[in-house]
Design an enzyme around this catalytic site. Sequence first.
Site, PDB file in Angstrom:
ATOM      1  CG  HIS A 145      -1.898  -1.093   1.288  1.00  0.00           C
ATOM      2  ND1 HIS A 145      -1.567  -2.367   1.699  1.00  0.00           N
ATOM      3  CD2 HIS A 145      -3.221  -1.128   0.962  1.00  0.00           C
ATOM      4  CE1 HIS A 145      -2.638  -3.135   1.640  1.00  0.00           C
ATOM      5  NE2 HIS A 145      -3.655  -2.426   1.195  1.00  0.00           N
ATOM      6  CG  MET A 181       6.852  -4.773   2.718  1.00  0.00           C
ATOM      7  SD  MET A 181       8.061  -6.118   2.676  1.00  0.00           S
ATOM      8  CE  MET A 181       8.918  -5.785   1.154  1.00  0.00           C
ATOM      9  CG  ASP A 196      25.785   3.497  -8.773  1.00  0.00           C
ATOM     10  OD1 ASP A 196      26.055   2.998  -9.881  1.00  0.00           O
ATOM     11  OD2 ASP A 196      25.598   4.719  -8.605  1.00  0.00           O
TER      12      ASP A 196
END
Length: 227
Positions: A145, A181, A196
């Site tokens: 959500h 999450m 990176d």
Amino acid sequence: AVSTATTATATANDDAGAVCAWCDARAAADAVRVARGAAMTTARDVEEANAILADAFGGAVKDATGGAHASLTHVNSAGTASMVNVGAKATTSRVASASARVWIGAEAFALVRANAMKKGDVLSTARLAGIMGAKRTADLIPLCHSLALDQVKVELEMVEAEYAIDVTATAACSGKTGVEMEALTAATVSGLTIYDMCKAVSKDIVIGDVRLESKSGGKSGDWTRVK
């Protein structure tokens, strides 16, 4: 005392046997599904798996407290993925923390510590990336959500003994569903950003130990990982 020990041993052996039986049965069911040419899990597969578990363990599978495991909320009765309706749930304060570790090697570690990496400030960039990642969780994880986050905090700690950087992310909101999450995404995106920023120096960087550390709020209550 001898009787108690004997009973405990028998119970342990029974549990181990049940696990082996389940493994054998699950492998057989998988083989049948493959033979049918099924490309994805079906309602029939879900029913088979539940039946195998019930047969192997003599009923519903129990968790560590002796209670039955809850069903998967993102899987409906037909075995397909679905978004959970949280409309009727109460709005409560939710907090979750997650962590990750990025092993970058001696050379990259020295450059990060000296803030001498060509791409710039690794730690500041990774911290901001984690915060931005948490805010985009619903765009990355299909059934999440969209949440109005109250706060996202990302902390980075350099661990010289491991030539690693520890990431700890904490997310908070007042809402109807948890922020686990969001915390996990923040920790993961922060780790990816470290990769990176450092990949020109080393291709052997490892991102690992991504895990939830704690959560609070909601129907399931508080939970903290045992160290």
